[in-house]
Design an enzyme around this catalytic site. Structure first.
Site, PDB file in Angstrom:
ATOM      1  N   HIS A 144       0.839  -1.207   0.000  1.00  0.00           N
ATOM      2  CA  HIS A 144       0.000   0.000   0.000  1.00  0.00           C
ATOM      3  C   HIS A 144       0.864   1.244   0.000  1.00  0.00           C
ATOM      4  O   HIS A 144       1.977   1.248   0.548  1.00  0.00           O
ATOM      5  CB  HIS A 144      -1.007   0.001   1.156  1.00  0.00           C
ATOM      6  CG  HIS A 144      -0.432  -0.048   2.543  1.00  0.00           C
ATOM      7  ND1 HIS A 144       0.006   1.070   3.208  1.00  0.00           N
ATOM      8  CD2 HIS A 144      -0.266  -1.081   3.412  1.00  0.00           C
ATOM      9  CE1 HIS A 144       0.419   0.724   4.431  1.00  0.00           C
ATOM     10  NE2 HIS A 144       0.283  -0.583   4.578  1.00  0.00           N
ATOM     11  N   ASP A 158      -0.305   4.369   1.012  1.00  0.00           N
ATOM     12  CA  ASP A 158      -0.646   5.340   2.057  1.00  0.00           C
ATOM     13  C   ASP A 158       0.043   4.986   3.373  1.00  0.00           C
ATOM     14  O   ASP A 158       0.502   3.854   3.566  1.00  0.00           O
ATOM     15  CB  ASP A 158      -2.169   5.426   2.260  1.00  0.00           C
ATOM     16  CG  ASP A 158      -2.794   4.110   2.716  1.00  0.00           C
ATOM     17  OD1 ASP A 158      -2.331   3.039   2.285  1.00  0.00           O
ATOM     18  OD2 ASP A 158      -3.737   4.150   3.537  1.00  0.00           O
ATOM     19  N   ASP A 187       6.137   0.533   7.380  1.00  0.00           N
ATOM     20  CA  ASP A 187       4.736   0.232   7.030  1.00  0.00           C
ATOM     21  C   ASP A 187       4.259   1.159   5.937  1.00  0.00           C
ATOM     22  O   ASP A 187       3.725   2.207   6.228  1.00  0.00           O
ATOM     23  CB  ASP A 187       3.877   0.375   8.298  1.00  0.00           C
ATOM     24  CG  ASP A 187       2.420   0.087   8.065  1.00  0.00           C
ATOM     25  OD1 ASP A 187       2.078  -0.493   7.022  1.00  0.00           O
ATOM     26  OD2 ASP A 187       1.600   0.450   8.929  1.00  0.00           O
ATOM     27  N   GLU A 203      -5.062   1.455   2.343  1.00  0.00           N
ATOM     28  CA  GLU A 203      -5.043   0.300   3.267  1.00  0.00           C
ATOM     29  C   GLU A 203      -5.290   0.745   4.701  1.00  0.00           C
ATOM     30  O   GLU A 203      -5.998   0.087   5.458  1.00  0.00           O
ATOM     31  CB  GLU A 203      -3.691  -0.435   3.180  1.00  0.00           C
ATOM     32  CG  GLU A 203      -3.655  -1.767   3.950  1.00  0.00           C
ATOM     33  CD  GLU A 203      -3.411  -1.650   5.452  1.00  0.00           C
ATOM     34  OE1 GLU A 203      -3.745  -2.595   6.194  1.00  0.00           O
ATOM     35  OE2 GLU A 203      -2.884  -0.618   5.896  1.00  0.00           O
ATOM     36  N   GLU A 204      -4.696   1.879   5.060  1.00  0.00           N
ATOM     37  CA  GLU A 204      -4.761   2.301   6.461  1.00  0.00           C
ATOM     38  C   GLU A 204      -6.170   2.715   6.893  1.00  0.00           C
ATOM     39  O   GLU A 204      -6.436   2.847   8.086  1.00  0.00           O
ATOM     40  CB  GLU A 204      -3.763   3.448   6.719  1.00  0.00           C
ATOM     41  CG  GLU A 204      -2.290   3.050   6.531  1.00  0.00           C
ATOM     42  CD  GLU A 204      -1.780   2.045   7.567  1.00  0.00           C
ATOM     43  OE1 GLU A 204      -2.566   1.616   8.425  1.00  0.00           O
ATOM     44  OE2 GLU A 204      -0.590   1.695   7.502  1.00  0.00           O
ATOM     45  N   GLU A 237       2.093  -7.451   3.310  1.00  0.00           N
ATOM     46  CA  GLU A 237       2.962  -7.007   4.399  1.00  0.00           C
ATOM     47  C   GLU A 237       2.960  -7.914   5.630  1.00  0.00           C
ATOM     48  O   GLU A 237       2.001  -8.636   5.904  1.00  0.00           O
ATOM     49  CB  GLU A 237       2.579  -5.590   4.834  1.00  0.00           C
ATOM     50  CG  GLU A 237       1.238  -5.509   5.532  1.00  0.00           C
ATOM     51  CD  GLU A 237       0.776  -4.073   5.746  1.00  0.00           C
ATOM     52  OE1 GLU A 237       1.535  -3.271   6.312  1.00  0.00           O
ATOM     53  OE2 GLU A 237      -0.353  -3.765   5.337  1.00  0.00           O
ATOM     54  N   HIS A 283       3.238   2.664  12.939  1.00  0.00           N
ATOM     55  CA  HIS A 283       2.266   3.606  13.527  1.00  0.00           C
ATOM     56  C   HIS A 283       2.838   4.348  14.748  1.00  0.00           C
ATOM     57  O   HIS A 283       2.114   5.064  15.427  1.00  0.00           O
ATOM     58  CB  HIS A 283       0.947   2.902  13.930  1.00  0.00           C
ATOM     59  CG  HIS A 283       0.214   2.282  12.774  1.00  0.00           C
ATOM     60  ND1 HIS A 283      -1.139   2.048  12.777  1.00  0.00           N
ATOM     61  CD2 HIS A 283       0.641   1.856  11.562  1.00  0.00           C
ATOM     62  CE1 HIS A 283      -1.511   1.489  11.632  1.00  0.00           C
ATOM     63  NE2 HIS A 283      -0.431   1.363  10.883  1.00  0.00           N
TER      64      HIS A 283
HETATM   65  C1  LIG Z   1     -10.099  -3.138   9.496  1.00  0.00           C
HETATM   66  S1  LIG Z   1      -9.481  -1.936   8.452  1.00  0.00           S
HETATM   67  C2  LIG Z   1      -8.154  -1.241   9.308  1.00  0.00           C
HETATM   68  C3  LIG Z   1      -6.847  -1.608   8.797  1.00  0.00           C
HETATM   69  C4  LIG Z   1      -5.719  -1.289   9.700  1.00  0.00           C
HETATM   70  N1  LIG Z   1      -4.506  -1.746   9.085  1.00  0.00           N
HETATM   71  C5  LIG Z   1      -3.311  -1.449   9.587  1.00  0.00           C
HETATM   72  O1  LIG Z   1      -3.091  -0.936  10.657  1.00  0.00           O
HETATM   73  C6  LIG Z   1      -5.932  -1.937  11.064  1.00  0.00           C
HETATM   74  O2  LIG Z   1      -6.442  -1.245  11.957  1.00  0.00           O
HETATM   75  O3  LIG Z   1      -5.620  -3.104  11.275  1.00  0.00           O
HETATM   76 ZN   LIG Z   2       0.598  -1.551   6.456  1.00  0.00          ZN
HETATM   77 ZN   LIG Z   3      -0.406   0.402   9.030  1.00  0.00          ZN
END
Ligand SMILES: CSCC[C@H](NC=O)C(=O)O
Ligand SMILES: [Zn+2]
Ligand SMILES: [Zn+2]
Length: 428
Positions: free
Chosen positions: A80, A82, A114, A148-149, A176, A386
């Site tokens: 991804h 973003d 990430d 994706e985020e 990932e 994050h």
């Molecule tokens: C359920 S959609 C959210 C996607 C997000 N992905 C990465 O951190 C996560 O919170 O896992």
């Molecule tokens: Zn990711």
């Molecule tokens: Zn992430």
């Protein structure tokens, strides 16, 4: 066709930095710039490219390195574009500067783990393979997906359901994983589902000085206590080492909303008539969803206590064929053995396969019944996705490229002579 020249180490690192410097943080990612950056590299590598916009303004860059036998199922390398937001003033270096610390070799940037690292490592691996004259047997696709985020609904989800995707005849997807502080590379064969739930309590309002039963706050707190007991029991399983992080149900309270606002804050002598709490729940693919639903309805938000609950998101545990959404890591899946072999050949050591504790876009591919493996080559690296001061060491980054060289080589050359070979493999 112009031939592809080998790159120097500093060219490779500087390309990584350039990608990191593009501010693609949610909620307003600069997809224009990331798209033109990726297309320029695709162009230098003479890869076929197209930009798909399932939703306007949310481009998905799809690249193809055609194989010599397009009749075989293809390889898809997904990443991804973003990244999550950052709080720049809490970082040692600005999150979009991609500062390379000369003494440690750490590259600091939002997205360094990430997962801009992985997207660029795929490209750099192809760069190396192309400059060495290697030719893939299978088609190799790279998808650089948006959003994706924030759930991937306008990116990977629509892509995985599209006609373009069907035509690609994908056989396996790489997506990932996570960094590991030790020397073993982590690898993921499934992920927990996100259930985002809010519970609401109502009750009689009343004087702040009065003790009475069934106030909204009291009703909500009984639920919170019960949820916290469940949380500690699950957490204890992880702490004692009897379960991995991805194998328990996690519940974390993420917001609390209650009280009667006043110009100076909140009214202090009024017990409110409503109170709401929000929870991020993550459910392993092997959990019993009905048992959890029952627990929610009977213990966490019982109507007997004037409670209601609502899901903002309730990810499925099973794919569209009714099977738990996990990629089998046994002989029925040749890609697992090939991955082990490829990593070993590049002198890497894999850890025990795990369930990813959060969500990734891999779920949309698994939902179609496709094998999808989560892998981000970052050993000896603290898990900083994050987090503030996210970084990746430059040597780890370079090592990761070599791992992908080995993986892409092994995967794209895998050509069972007949369909019967495939079948007999599956029977082993
Ligand atoms: C359920 S959609 C959210 C996607 C997000 N992905 C990465 O951190 C996560 O919170 O896992
Ligand atoms: Zn990711
Ligand atoms: Zn992430």
């Amino acid at each position: 066709k112009p031939s592809v020249q080998e790159s120097t180490e500093s060219e490779i690192i500087s390309r990584f930095q350039q990608y990191l410097q593009i501010n693609t943080s949610q909620p307003d990612p600069d997809y224009k710039q990331s798209t033109s950056f990726l297309l320029a590299i695709a162009n230098s590598l003479s890869l076929e490219s197209q930009v798909l916009e399932f939703v306007p303004g949310k481009p998905l860059v799809l690249l193809k390195w055609p194989g010599t036998d397009p009749s075989l199922p293809s390889i898809l390398l997904n990443s991804h574009t973003d990244v999550v937001p950052s709080e720049p003033h809490k970082w040692g270096h600005p999150p979009f500067q991609a500062h390379l610390d000369p003494s440690t070799g750490h590259i600091f940037a939002r997205g360094s783990q990430d997962m801009k690292c992985v997207g660029m490592q795929y490209l750099e691996a192809i760069w190396k393979l192309r400059s060495s004259g290697f030719k893939p047997t299978r088609d190799v696709y790279l998808s650089f997906v948006p959003d994706e985020e924030i759930g991937g609904h306008d990116g990977a989800e629509k892509f995985a359901e599209s006609e373009v995707f069907d035509k690609m005849n994908v056989g396996v997807v790489l997506d990932e994983g996570l960094a590991s502080p030790d020397g073993f590379y982590r690898v993921f064969y499934g992920e927990r589902s996100a259930w985002w739930m809010s519970i609401k309590a109502v009750g009689k309002p009343g004087h702040g000085a009065k003790l009475y039963d069934n106030s909204a706050m009291e009703n909500l707190f009984k639920s919170i206590e019960s949820i916290r007991r469940f949380r500690s029991a699950q957490f204890d399983l992880v702490k004692s080492g009897s379960r991995a992080e991805g194998d328990v149900i996690s519940v974390n309270m993420v917001f609390l909303k209650a009280g009667t606002p006043s110009p100076t804050g909140f009214v202090m002598n009024l017990q409110p008539s409503e109170a709401v709490a929000g929870f991020d729940i993550r459910v392993p693919p092997t959990a019993d969803p009905l048992a959890l639903e029952r627990r929610i309805a009977e213990e966490w938000a019982p109507s007997s206590r004037n409670m209601t609950f609502e899901f903002k998101q309730k990810g499925p545990l099973h794919d569209k064929f009714g099977k738990p959404m996990v990629t089998p890591l046994d002989d029925s899946n040749p890609w697992w053995g090939l991955l082990q072999k490829a990593i070993k050949n590049a002198n890497g050591v894999l850890g025990k396969p795990e369930i990813f504790p959060a969500s990734t876009d891999a779920r949309y591919f698994r939902n179609r019944g496709l094998p999808a493996i989560g892998f981000s080559p970052m050993a000896n690296t603290p898990i900083l996705l994050h987090d503030h001061n996210e970084y990746l060491n430059k040597d780890e980054y370079l090592k990761g490229i070599d791992l992908y060289v080995s993986i892409i080589k092994t995967y794209s050359s895998f050509a069972p002579r007949t369909a019967r070979d495939d079948a007999s493999r599956a029977e082993l």
